[in-house]
Scaffold this active site. Structure first.
Site, PDB file in Angstrom:
ATOM      1  N   HIS A 171      -1.822  -9.035   1.758  1.00  0.00           N
ATOM      2  CA  HIS A 171      -1.538  -7.761   2.456  1.00  0.00           C
ATOM      3  C   HIS A 171      -2.684  -7.521   3.448  1.00  0.00           C
ATOM      4  O   HIS A 171      -2.990  -8.383   4.255  1.00  0.00           O
ATOM      5  CB  HIS A 171      -1.365  -6.666   1.392  1.00  0.00           C
ATOM      6  CG  HIS A 171      -0.818  -5.360   1.879  1.00  0.00           C
ATOM      7  ND1 HIS A 171      -0.164  -5.210   3.069  1.00  0.00           N
ATOM      8  CD2 HIS A 171      -0.830  -4.098   1.313  1.00  0.00           C
ATOM      9  CE1 HIS A 171       0.214  -3.943   3.227  1.00  0.00           C
ATOM     10  NE2 HIS A 171      -0.189  -3.244   2.169  1.00  0.00           N
ATOM     11  N   ARG A 219       2.732  -4.983  16.767  1.00  0.00           N
ATOM     12  CA  ARG A 219       1.345  -4.549  16.629  1.00  0.00           C
ATOM     13  C   ARG A 219       0.414  -5.657  17.116  1.00  0.00           C
ATOM     14  O   ARG A 219      -0.670  -5.399  17.632  1.00  0.00           O
ATOM     15  CB  ARG A 219       1.051  -4.187  15.162  1.00  0.00           C
ATOM     16  CG  ARG A 219       1.909  -3.041  14.648  1.00  0.00           C
ATOM     17  CD  ARG A 219       1.766  -2.838  13.151  1.00  0.00           C
ATOM     18  NE  ARG A 219       2.253  -3.984  12.380  1.00  0.00           N
ATOM     19  CZ  ARG A 219       2.202  -4.080  11.055  1.00  0.00           C
ATOM     20  NH1 ARG A 219       1.677  -3.080  10.346  1.00  0.00           N
ATOM     21  NH2 ARG A 219       2.676  -5.142  10.433  1.00  0.00           N
ATOM     22  N   ASP A 274      -2.340  -8.788  11.524  1.00  0.00           N
ATOM     23  CA  ASP A 274      -3.682  -9.227  11.125  1.00  0.00           C
ATOM     24  C   ASP A 274      -4.175 -10.449  11.900  1.00  0.00           C
ATOM     25  O   ASP A 274      -5.365 -10.748  11.873  1.00  0.00           O
ATOM     26  CB  ASP A 274      -3.701  -9.533   9.621  1.00  0.00           C
ATOM     27  CG  ASP A 274      -3.388  -8.304   8.800  1.00  0.00           C
ATOM     28  OD1 ASP A 274      -3.887  -7.226   9.156  1.00  0.00           O
ATOM     29  OD2 ASP A 274      -2.623  -8.408   7.820  1.00  0.00           O
ATOM     30  N   SER A 284       0.833  -1.221   0.000  1.00  0.00           N
ATOM     31  CA  SER A 284       0.000   0.000   0.000  1.00  0.00           C
ATOM     32  C   SER A 284       0.860   1.260   0.000  1.00  0.00           C
ATOM     33  O   SER A 284       0.562   2.222  -0.722  1.00  0.00           O
ATOM     34  CB  SER A 284      -0.967   0.003   1.184  1.00  0.00           C
ATOM     35  OG  SER A 284      -0.311  -0.307   2.392  1.00  0.00           O
ATOM     36  N   HIS A 340       5.782 -12.943   7.498  1.00  0.00           N
ATOM     37  CA  HIS A 340       5.989 -11.542   7.097  1.00  0.00           C
ATOM     38  C   HIS A 340       7.196 -11.452   6.183  1.00  0.00           C
ATOM     39  O   HIS A 340       8.138 -12.245   6.309  1.00  0.00           O
ATOM     40  CB  HIS A 340       6.204 -10.635   8.317  1.00  0.00           C
ATOM     41  CG  HIS A 340       5.941  -9.197   8.022  1.00  0.00           C
ATOM     42  ND1 HIS A 340       6.900  -8.361   7.505  1.00  0.00           N
ATOM     43  CD2 HIS A 340       4.807  -8.457   8.134  1.00  0.00           C
ATOM     44  CE1 HIS A 340       6.365  -7.159   7.317  1.00  0.00           C
ATOM     45  NE2 HIS A 340       5.103  -7.185   7.692  1.00  0.00           N
TER      46      HIS A 340
HETATM   47  N1  NMX Z   1       1.273 -19.968   5.794  1.00  0.00           N
HETATM   48  C1  NMX Z   1       1.729 -20.861   4.893  1.00  0.00           C
HETATM   49  N2  NMX Z   1       2.794 -20.655   4.111  1.00  0.00           N
HETATM   50  C2  NMX Z   1       3.448 -19.495   4.276  1.00  0.00           C
HETATM   51  C3  NMX Z   1       3.071 -18.529   5.218  1.00  0.00           C
HETATM   52  C4  NMX Z   1       1.913 -18.801   5.994  1.00  0.00           C
HETATM   53  N3  NMX Z   1       1.437 -17.930   6.871  1.00  0.00           N
HETATM   54  N4  NMX Z   1       3.917 -17.489   5.147  1.00  0.00           N
HETATM   55  C5  NMX Z   1       4.806 -17.792   4.182  1.00  0.00           C
HETATM   56  N5  NMX Z   1       4.519 -19.008   3.650  1.00  0.00           N
HETATM   57  C6  NMX Z   1       5.159 -19.647   2.525  1.00  0.00           C
HETATM   58  C7  NMX Z   1       5.042 -18.757   1.302  1.00  0.00           C
HETATM   59  O1  NMX Z   1       3.749 -18.894   0.698  1.00  0.00           O
HETATM   60  C8  NMX Z   1       6.174 -19.262   0.451  1.00  0.00           C
HETATM   61  O2  NMX Z   1       5.766 -20.472  -0.142  1.00  0.00           O
HETATM   62  P1  NMX Z   1       6.203 -20.856  -1.658  1.00  0.00           P
HETATM   63  O3  NMX Z   1       7.694 -20.985  -1.608  1.00  0.00           O
HETATM   64  O4  NMX Z   1       5.488 -22.128  -1.912  1.00  0.00           O
HETATM   65  O5  NMX Z   1       5.756 -19.715  -2.531  1.00  0.00           O
HETATM   66  C9  NMX Z   1       7.242 -19.591   1.493  1.00  0.00           C
HETATM   67  O6  NMX Z   1       6.542 -19.781   2.737  1.00  0.00           O
HETATM   68  C10 NMX Z   1       8.277 -18.483   1.669  1.00  0.00           C
HETATM   69  O7  NMX Z   1       7.609 -17.273   1.934  1.00  0.00           O
HETATM   70  P2  NMX Z   1       8.303 -16.143   2.850  1.00  0.00           P
HETATM   71  O8  NMX Z   1       9.557 -15.723   2.162  1.00  0.00           O
HETATM   72  O9  NMX Z   1       8.401 -16.583   4.246  1.00  0.00           O
HETATM   73  O10 NMX Z   1       7.191 -15.016   2.830  1.00  0.00           O
HETATM   74  P3  NMX Z   1       6.993 -13.812   1.782  1.00  0.00           P
HETATM   75  O11 NMX Z   1       7.919 -12.711   2.168  1.00  0.00           O
HETATM   76  O12 NMX Z   1       7.061 -14.280   0.378  1.00  0.00           O
HETATM   77  O13 NMX Z   1       5.487 -13.396   2.056  1.00  0.00           O
HETATM   78  C11 NMX Z   1       3.612 -12.992   3.452  1.00  0.00           C
HETATM   79  C12 NMX Z   1       5.107 -12.745   3.241  1.00  0.00           C
HETATM   80  C13 NMX Z   1       3.122 -12.103   4.579  1.00  0.00           C
HETATM   81  C14 NMX Z   1       2.877 -12.610   2.180  1.00  0.00           C
HETATM   82  C15 NMX Z   1       3.396 -14.486   3.800  1.00  0.00           C
HETATM   83  O14 NMX Z   1       4.018 -14.782   5.024  1.00  0.00           O
HETATM   84  C16 NMX Z   1       1.945 -14.878   3.858  1.00  0.00           C
HETATM   85  O15 NMX Z   1       1.370 -15.195   2.819  1.00  0.00           O
HETATM   86  N6  NMX Z   1       1.293 -14.851   5.082  1.00  0.00           N
HETATM   87  C17 NMX Z   1      -0.106 -15.125   5.199  1.00  0.00           C
HETATM   88  C18 NMX Z   1      -0.933 -13.917   4.751  1.00  0.00           C
HETATM   89  C19 NMX Z   1      -0.802 -12.780   5.726  1.00  0.00           C
HETATM   90  O16 NMX Z   1      -0.924 -12.933   6.933  1.00  0.00           O
HETATM   91  N7  NMX Z   1      -0.576 -11.558   5.188  1.00  0.00           N
HETATM   92  C20 NMX Z   1      -0.565 -10.350   6.010  1.00  0.00           C
HETATM   93  C21 NMX Z   1       0.798  -9.645   6.085  1.00  0.00           C
HETATM   94  C22 NMX Z   1       0.697  -8.399   6.936  1.00  0.00           C
HETATM   95  N8  NMX Z   1      -0.096  -7.337   6.264  1.00  0.00           N
HETATM   96  O17 NMX Z   1      -0.988  -6.819   6.811  1.00  0.00           O
HETATM   97  O18 NMX Z   1       0.184  -6.995   5.102  1.00  0.00           O
HETATM   98  C1  MLT Z   2       2.061  -3.698   6.558  1.00  0.00           C
HETATM   99  O1  MLT Z   2       1.656  -3.221   7.616  1.00  0.00           O
HETATM  100  O2  MLT Z   2       2.148  -3.006   5.520  1.00  0.00           O
HETATM  101  C2  MLT Z   2       2.348  -5.156   6.502  1.00  0.00           C
HETATM  102  O3  MLT Z   2       2.860  -5.632   7.710  1.00  0.00           O
HETATM  103  C3  MLT Z   2       3.086  -5.613   5.282  1.00  0.00           C
HETATM  104  C4  MLT Z   2       4.518  -5.207   5.126  1.00  0.00           C
HETATM  105  O4  MLT Z   2       5.109  -4.478   5.897  1.00  0.00           O
HETATM  106  O5  MLT Z   2       5.107  -5.708   4.126  1.00  0.00           O
END
Ligand code: NMX
Ligand code: MLT
Length: 455
Positions: A287, A342, A388, A257, A333
């Site tokens: 996100h 948070r 979240d 964002s 994350h």
């Molecule tokens: N559950 C299952 N698998 C996960 C999770 C999770 N919570 N978090 C990461 N992984 C997987 C990810 O999908 C990836 O798999 P693949 O290699 O098959 O593509 C692998 O672990 C490596 O990912 P990371 O490098 O640890 O995470 P990345 O930096 O790519 O993504 C998020 C960060 C936040 C997108 C990821 O942790 C996620 O999808 N979390 C669940 C959704 C979530 O809670 N998002 C909110 C973030 C905060 N916000 O408000 O924005």
């Molecule tokens: C945010 O608050 O924007 C989320 O934690 C995602 C991020 O920092 O990448």
């Protein structure tokens, strides 16, 4: 063609006088610091970029500057150097309240100063005075199907007000570049003033048959008034909104964002266009939309294994989620490598106000169960909960059960940070963003010996 009326710009109307003056006094000094850094160290290297990073979401590449906040992987967010516990202690509060007023966070993000009570009161009064939505916003939203996702309605509502942008009008009139931060500030003030009313309009239209609630008493603060207009008039919920709007405000510059808002702004798009774009990014499930996904997932979990699951049942459910190829929402994350502060702030709120809540109990159990499973699975780089994972259970407790709406609240808060950054982007006169991209063919030519290219 008749020009739509614009809100009056200038310090006396939309700008809190002292805040705009303070900012004006800081801009030249900051411009000079940046000019000097560029002149003396412009060739210094911040990052080398690997091929894996180019395909991998640019994770860890240091290539942008954001003044308002910074995230340390282990400590979490600092807003202009202040942690969340610092903010809860030091920012002004509502009379009798314990949580910080988000108006104070905006002042801090813009100026770097913890504001006085008088400065926050001035900001509250300024915003409350210009909060009324233009009459066509309601008409625009009311034409949409009522089940249009609240984030789509919120984003459209912001765009619907774009014709009133002071920045866009002044640009057309030939505003000098040196004045563009002030026009951005004036727009940001009007936009921020209106967001609680817009969010509440979307909520009441979508879930309360359009029974809208008039604004609260003029002295009611920005977050308290949002709670009031959503129709929850409990002081405890107002306190939750103040905390919620404070902690979601900013998370440095690279999140989707913030980065989107900044990128769109680099084309000198006005803040209505920029914020709407940023909100569209926030609406993605990886996100901000993760906050609704968490509650949806907990509801499905309860329907499947009951309202008081055992640890073993929860473990099995988490594995089932992972084995079906889904992520566990609220965990992991891109930058953080420990529990998100948070999350901790919201947990403290829950322990104080709703320790026996059924969903809070499940959220607490998940905190024990999920991280070891994600570690065991070995994919996620961070097994700990993010912001979240916690917010939804607090909202449900106060009767805001319609989880599709949750990301709108995140968006109201995130506007504080991304609009403060836009003001600084224009103050520092940052140019249009235009990184160089390459093709896979180019990468193969560059790095793969000719004999090994397989096509
Ligand atoms: N559950 C299952 N698998 C996960 C999770 C999770 N919570 N978090 C990461 N992984 C997987 C990810 O999908 C990836 O798999 P693949 O290699 O098959 O593509 C692998 O672990 C490596 O990912 P990371 O490098 O640890 O995470 P990345 O930096 O790519 O993504 C998020 C960060 C936040 C997108 C990821 O942790 C996620 O999808 N979390 C669940 C959704 C979530 O809670 N998002 C909110 C973030 C905060 N916000 O408000 O924005
Ligand atoms: C945010 O608050 O924007 C989320 O934690 C995602 C991020 O920092 O990448």
């Amino acid at each position: 063609m008749p020009r739509p009326s614009h809100p009056e710009e200038g310090a006396n109307t939309v700008g809190a006088v002292s805040l705009k003056k303070k900012l004006a006094s800081r801009v030249p000094e900051m411009q000079e610091r940046v000019r000097r850094l560029m002149k003396e160290h412009g060739d210094a290297h911040l990052s080398d970029v690997t091929l894996a990073q180019a395909y991998g979401g640019m994770r860890g590449v240091k290539c942008m500057v954001t003044e308002t906040s910074a995230v340390d992987p282990f400590e979490g967010i600092r807003f202009r150097g202040f942690t969340i516990p610092d903010l809860r202690k030091r920012l002004p509060k509502a009379p009798g309240g314990e949580e910080p007023l988000p108006e104070g966070v905006f002042h801090l993000l813009l100026t770097g100063d913890i504001p006085t009570e008088a400065e926050v009161a001035e900001l509250t009064a300024t915003w409350r005075a210009v909060e009324a939505l233009p009459e066509w916003v309601a008409g625009t939203l009311d034409r949409l199907p009522v089940d249009t996702h609240p984030m789509t309605q919120f984003s459209l509502g912001i765009l619907a007000m774009q014709s009133q942008s002071i920045f866009a009008r002044r640009y057309r009139e030939g505003m000098p570049k040196s004045e563009s931060w002030a026009a951005m500030f004036d727009d940001a003030m009007v936009l921020l003033a209106r967001l609680p009313g817009l969010a509440a309009y979307v909520y009441r239209r979508s879930y309360r048959d359009g029974g809208h609630v008039a604004p609260g008493a003029p002295e009611l603060d920005w977050g308290g008034n949002l709670a009031h207009r959503m129709g929850v008039d409990r002081e405890e919920f107002r306190e939750l909104m103040r905390l919620y709007l404070t902690i979601h405000a900013d998370h440095e510059g690279g999140n989707v964002s913030a980065h989107t808002t900044h990128l769109v702004g680099s084309a000198l798009s006005d803040p209505y266009l920029c914020l709407s774009a940023g909100i569209n990014g926030l609406a993605g499930p990886l996100h901000g939309l993760a906050n609704q996904e968490v509650v949806r997932w907990i509801e499905e979990l309860k329907a499947s294994i009951g309202n008081e699951p055992t640890r073993e049942q929860l473990e099995a459910y988490v594995w089932k989620t992972l084995e079906s190829g889904q992520v566990v929402p609220g965990y992991g994350h891109a930058v953080l490598r420990r529990t998100d502060p948070r999350y901790t702030a919201q947990r403290e709120f829950a322990l104080r106000h709703l320790p026996e809540d059924e969903n809070f109990r499940i959220v607490q159990m998940l905190y024990d169960v999920v991280p070891p499973i994600l570690e065991n699975q070995g994919k996620a780089k961070n097994p700990w909960p993010n912001v979240d994972a916690h917010s939804g259970c607090l909202l449900v407790h106060y009767g805001i059960t319609e989880y599709d709406f949750y990301t709108v609240l995140f968006g109201v808060s995130r506007a504080l940070g991304v609009l403060a950054s836009l003001v600084w982007d224009r103050a520092l006169m940052l140019p249009i963003e235009r990184p160089k991209s390459v093709t896979t063919e180019w990468l193969e030519r560059e790095f793969v010996p000719a004999a090994e290219v397989r096509h």
